[in-house]
Write an enzyme that holds these catalytic residues in place. Structure first.
Site, PDB file in Angstrom:
ATOM      1  N   ARG A 165       0.694  -1.308   0.046  1.00  0.00           N
ATOM      2  CA  ARG A 165      -0.001   0.002  -0.051  1.00  0.00           C
ATOM      3  C   ARG A 165       0.855   1.326   0.046  1.00  0.00           C
ATOM      4  NH1 ARG A 165      -3.687  -2.844  -1.447  1.00  0.00           N
ATOM      5  NH2 ARG A 165      -5.462  -2.969  -0.535  1.00  0.00           N
ATOM      6  N   GLU A 224      -4.150   7.173  -4.881  1.00  0.00           N
ATOM      7  CA  GLU A 224      -4.441   6.465  -6.085  1.00  0.00           C
ATOM      8  C   GLU A 224      -5.718   7.172  -6.781  1.00  0.00           C
ATOM      9  OE1 GLU A 224      -4.492   2.115  -5.934  1.00  0.00           O
ATOM     10  OE2 GLU A 224      -2.445   2.333  -5.171  1.00  0.00           O
ATOM     11  N   HIS A 243      -1.486  -0.513  -9.826  1.00  0.00           N
ATOM     12  CA  HIS A 243      -2.248  -1.202  -8.804  1.00  0.00           C
ATOM     13  C   HIS A 243      -2.689  -2.537  -9.447  1.00  0.00           C
ATOM     14  CE1 HIS A 243      -4.102  -1.223  -4.625  1.00  0.00           C
ATOM     15  NE2 HIS A 243      -3.889  -2.622  -4.994  1.00  0.00           N
TER      16      HIS A 243
END
Ligand code: DGY
Length: 317
Positions: free
Chosen positions: A236, A265, A283
């Site tokens: 993360r 993000e 991601h």
């Protein structure tokens, strides 16, 4: 039949399964719901199946109707959900461990290879036909014999370690506690961050994002690494202080970074985009068809298990 809200579109197989098991409100346009829309749509629902793009903070959770008993997150990570706030309201939070470990470990290895072997620069040059082979062209870092530090030796960390071992890397790790020998497979345990980072030629961040791990890579800890180390993150974005990493990259303290996850993000810190030695992905950790179906099915089954038994083995709060 229990009524559930699914906040993002799932693959068809999973939506069909959800619709057979529940009165499921689907999001066929895959719209990103605002907080007020999400609250409105959960009225009368028993559970909500969320994704990592849903910010389930204290305020949002406090506004959920009393009928909501489960928040089932379509991810192994649950940094998007305030677990304590959910607990206070008697709402169970569940996640989807294990089913995505292989896919995520593959991306973890891709980040290591991409950063060490200068893949971003190579792809750009190849696309522009702007290169000439020479003995010293785009020389990168070979992995054989280098030390891989794994921050968070859970399921994903252990899988990355297994693949990295076959590439000739020597595995070191830091975890809250030392693993049993059969899980370690010869990996060397470090009881502090400083000790791990100081032997990490390459670091793979695999730990969950929590209050304790927030900004673990920062101005101070980045100095613990050997000069020219590589930092990769498949976990993360919140674990990394972007400014500290970008500064270390710019002054070549850190040779390269491989990143799949970011703070805020999808808006990356522009400092990453300006630096050629950063290998970036959007991601993609769990992004394979089989894995996304398995994750969604598990997220659906978690809700079912909770309503059938009053508990769920993947409950995290
Ligand atoms: C997870 O499940 O936490 C992954 O990051 C999703 O891709």
């Amino acid at each position: 039949m229990k009524k559930i809200l699914i906040t993002r579109r799932l693959l068809k197989e999973s939506e069909d399964k959800a619709s057979k098991m529940f009165d499921a409100n689907l999001n066929s346009n895959d719209e990103l719901y605002s907080q007020s829309k999400l609250i409105e749509l959960t009225q009368g629902c028993d559970a909500v199946l969320t994704s990592l793009t849903d910010k389930m903070d204290e305020e949002t959770i406090n506004k959920l109707p009393d009928s909501i008993k489960v928040i089932s997150n379509f991810a192994v990570g649950f940094g998007n959900i305030d677990l304590e706030a959910a607990k206070k309201r008697g709402i169970a939070v569940t996640n989807t461990p294990e089913v995505l470990s292989d896919a995520t470990a593959e991306i973890g290895i891709l980040l290591i290879l991409g950063a060490c072997r200068r893949a971003s620069e190579g792809i750009e040059a190849a696309r522009e036909s702007n290169w000439k082979w020479s003995a010293d062209y785009l020389i990168g870092k070979q992995l054989t014999g280098t030390r891989l530090g794994i921050l968070g030796m859970g399921r994903i960390g252990q899988k990355i370690a297994n693949i990295a071992r076959s590439l000739g890397m020597i595995i070191h790790y830091h975890n809250r506690s030392k693993l049993s020998e059969d899980k370690e497979q010869g990996a060397i345990y470090h009881d502090s961050l400083k000790s791990l980072f100081s032997v990490s030629d390459v670091l793979s961040i695999c730990c969950p994002a929590t209050k304790e791990t927030e900004n673990m890579i920062n101005k101070e800890t980045v100095e613990y690494f050997p000069k020219g180390a590589v930092i990769t993150n498949v976990a993360r974005g919140d674990i990394v202080d972007d400014e500290a990493l970008i500064d270390a990259l710019n002054r070549r303290k850190i040779y390269a970074a491989g990143l799949d996850v970011y703070k805020n993000e999808p808006n990356l810190n522009p400092g990453y985009l300006k630096n050629k030695s950063v290998f970036i992905l959007p991601h993609l950790g769990s992004a394979t068809k089989d894995t996304r179906i398995a994750m969604a099915n598990l997220a659906i089954d978690n809700i079912n298990e909770f309503f059938e038994t009053g508990n769920c083995k993947n409950k995290v709060n």
